[in-house]
Design an enzyme around this catalytic site. Sequence first.
Site, PDB file in Angstrom:
ATOM      1  N   HIS A 131     -49.369  23.913 -19.826  1.00 14.27           N
ATOM      2  CA  HIS A 131     -49.152  25.313 -20.644  1.00 14.27           C
ATOM      3  C   HIS A 131     -49.281  26.040 -19.854  1.00 14.27           C
ATOM      4  O   HIS A 131     -50.320  27.090 -20.316  1.00 14.27           O
ATOM      5  CB  HIS A 131     -49.864  24.971 -21.833  1.00 14.27           C
ATOM      6  CG  HIS A 131     -49.931  23.961 -22.869  1.00 14.27           C
ATOM      7  ND1 HIS A 131     -50.815  23.541 -23.799  1.00 14.27           N
ATOM      8  CD2 HIS A 131     -48.778  22.828 -23.007  1.00 14.27           C
ATOM      9  CE1 HIS A 131     -50.317  22.305 -24.268  1.00 14.27           C
ATOM     10  NE2 HIS A 131     -49.201  21.956 -23.970  1.00 14.27           N
ATOM     11  N   HIS A 160     -47.049  17.441 -17.620  1.00 14.28           N
ATOM     12  CA  HIS A 160     -46.669  18.556 -18.726  1.00 14.28           C
ATOM     13  C   HIS A 160     -48.047  19.307 -18.692  1.00 14.28           C
ATOM     14  O   HIS A 160     -49.086  18.820 -18.877  1.00 14.28           O
ATOM     15  CB  HIS A 160     -46.256  17.725 -20.116  1.00 14.28           C
ATOM     16  CG  HIS A 160     -46.413  18.458 -21.345  1.00 14.28           C
ATOM     17  ND1 HIS A 160     -45.802  19.749 -21.367  1.00 14.28           N
ATOM     18  CD2 HIS A 160     -47.324  18.623 -22.338  1.00 14.28           C
ATOM     19  CE1 HIS A 160     -46.225  20.257 -22.597  1.00 14.28           C
ATOM     20  NE2 HIS A 160     -47.063  19.745 -22.977  1.00 14.28           N
ATOM     21  N   THR A 164     -51.984   9.186 -24.785  1.00  9.93           N
ATOM     22  CA  THR A 164     -51.427  10.739 -25.027  1.00  9.93           C
ATOM     23  C   THR A 164     -50.447  10.753 -25.979  1.00  9.93           C
ATOM     24  O   THR A 164     -49.596   9.675 -26.144  1.00  9.93           O
ATOM     25  CB  THR A 164     -51.106  11.618 -23.695  1.00  9.93           C
ATOM     26  OG1 THR A 164     -50.496  12.625 -24.518  1.00  9.93           O
ATOM     27  CG2 THR A 164     -49.912  10.794 -23.003  1.00  9.93           C
ATOM     28  N   SER A 165     -50.739  11.713 -27.143  1.00 10.22           N
ATOM     29  CA  SER A 165     -49.615  11.615 -28.281  1.00 10.22           C
ATOM     30  C   SER A 165     -48.269  12.127 -27.909  1.00 10.22           C
ATOM     31  O   SER A 165     -47.067  12.001 -28.413  1.00 10.22           O
ATOM     32  CB  SER A 165     -49.874  12.506 -29.240  1.00 10.22           C
ATOM     33  OG  SER A 165     -50.318  13.838 -28.857  1.00 10.22           O
ATOM     34  N   GLU A 166     -48.330  12.760 -26.468  1.00 10.12           N
ATOM     35  CA  GLU A 166     -46.933  13.220 -26.067  1.00 10.12           C
ATOM     36  C   GLU A 166     -46.254  12.362 -25.188  1.00 10.12           C
ATOM     37  O   GLU A 166     -45.310  12.680 -24.418  1.00 10.12           O
ATOM     38  CB  GLU A 166     -47.215  14.542 -25.452  1.00 10.12           C
ATOM     39  CG  GLU A 166     -47.387  15.555 -26.417  1.00 10.12           C
ATOM     40  CD  GLU A 166     -47.470  17.186 -25.738  1.00 10.12           C
ATOM     41  OE1 GLU A 166     -46.272  17.947 -25.748  1.00 10.12           O
ATOM     42  OE2 GLU A 166     -48.547  17.588 -25.437  1.00 10.12           O
ATOM     43  N   GLY A 172     -52.177  19.250 -22.512  1.00 12.07           N
ATOM     44  CA  GLY A 172     -51.460  18.631 -21.171  1.00 12.07           C
ATOM     45  C   GLY A 172     -51.448  16.935 -20.821  1.00 12.07           C
ATOM     46  O   GLY A 172     -52.268  16.514 -21.558  1.00 12.07           O
ATOM     47  N   ASN A 173     -50.285  16.547 -20.459  1.00 12.62           N
ATOM     48  CA  ASN A 173     -50.526  14.920 -20.033  1.00 12.62           C
ATOM     49  C   ASN A 173     -49.703  14.856 -18.788  1.00 12.62           C
ATOM     50  O   ASN A 173     -48.687  15.537 -18.537  1.00 12.62           O
ATOM     51  CB  ASN A 173     -49.952  14.383 -21.216  1.00 12.62           C
ATOM     52  CG  ASN A 173     -49.280  15.084 -22.134  1.00 12.62           C
ATOM     53  OD1 ASN A 173     -47.984  15.282 -22.007  1.00 12.62           O
ATOM     54  ND2 ASN A 173     -49.734  15.548 -23.398  1.00 12.62           N
ATOM     55  N   THR A 215     -55.429  10.768 -24.758  1.00 15.28           N
ATOM     56  CA  THR A 215     -55.429  11.749 -25.803  1.00 15.28           C
ATOM     57  C   THR A 215     -56.919  12.297 -26.066  1.00 15.28           C
ATOM     58  O   THR A 215     -57.913  11.513 -25.712  1.00 15.28           O
ATOM     59  CB  THR A 215     -54.857  11.274 -27.050  1.00 15.28           C
ATOM     60  OG1 THR A 215     -54.680  12.446 -28.008  1.00 15.28           O
ATOM     61  CG2 THR A 215     -55.552  10.273 -27.910  1.00 15.28           C
TER      62      THR A 215
END
Length: 342
Positions: A169, A167, A146-148, A101-102, A117
């Site tokens: 899940h 974001h 964050t990597s996303e 999540g981010n 991250t």
Amino acid sequence: MPAVITAREIEAIIAKGGDLNAATQDAILTPSAKDALRDHARVRGVSNNPSSSPAGPLSSKSSKADLEAFFNSATALALKEQLCDIGRRLWQREYVDGNGGNIAIRVGEDIAICTPTLVSKGFMKPEDMCLVDFEGNQLAGVKRRTSEILMHLQIMKQQPKAVATCHCHPPYSTGFAVAGVLPPTCMIPEFEVFASVAIAPYRTPGTPEMGKLVADLVDKHNTILMANHGVVSWSHNNVEDAYFKMEILEAYCRTILVTAQVGKPANTMTPGQLQDLLKIKQSLGIPDPRHGLKECELCDNDEWRPGVACAVPPKQDGSTGYDAEAEAAVKAITDQILAQMK
Ligand SMILES: [Zn+2]
């Protein structure tokens, strides 16, 4: 004792053009004072009018000193605390797992504050947050972003109204994303008014390709199911509103599954009832590809209700023989009436 500052005092400082950073530095802010600071930062950040603030909106081209000063200001602290708060809510609701999540908040023309991250979203601290430009370069912050982040930034680039993105899940919504199925419509008002859902195909998380597939959908949708992965949402209001999309979608997907288990066919709202909800949605400035559709087209979802057909007959397009005949008949009658009137 540090001074306690209220929202009214923040507003007074802003009205007088005073120095917010100096005034709020060692002070305790009430929750509504934090909100007032946040709103001020948002207006300042997305405004195109340089006169709204002496320094003008911040951007990736602002000096390092200006960016650092902003990142360490009370305004930025209030936003970082909001990110921590939303992270906690995502974790408590089990919408995130591990360090998944981010979340990001736009704070200028092409810059955003985002989550780090490798940290659980349930246990972030304000000092963990990162400042990035829209290419994903880190401008400030101790932890790595964050990597996303690229996906969040691509949404903000594509959709100028997006002030925040979220974001995660959530299991029920992600179940639909894994199956590649859009939740059916016409069942619950909350979902129809606040969420506009689409599915983006799977790509490796964090890649520009993934971000592009999502960004391609955000003109008309604010909540994107990411196939075999999770969900990302954006808001034109604030980060809590971006998070609300998750609660609304997740509760909806859960309810749909329960409905399917009840053993009776689901009742759905009529196209007219849906049209009324879409009017509210449009007035709230929330996008939806169905804005402007005819009533009969609204609850026509082949995938979930095969065989549903448009009950309203199509309009005559004026080029058919029938219309030409009708027009000739009308003309003849009109001519007769006019002749009698002479
Ligand atoms: Zn993810």
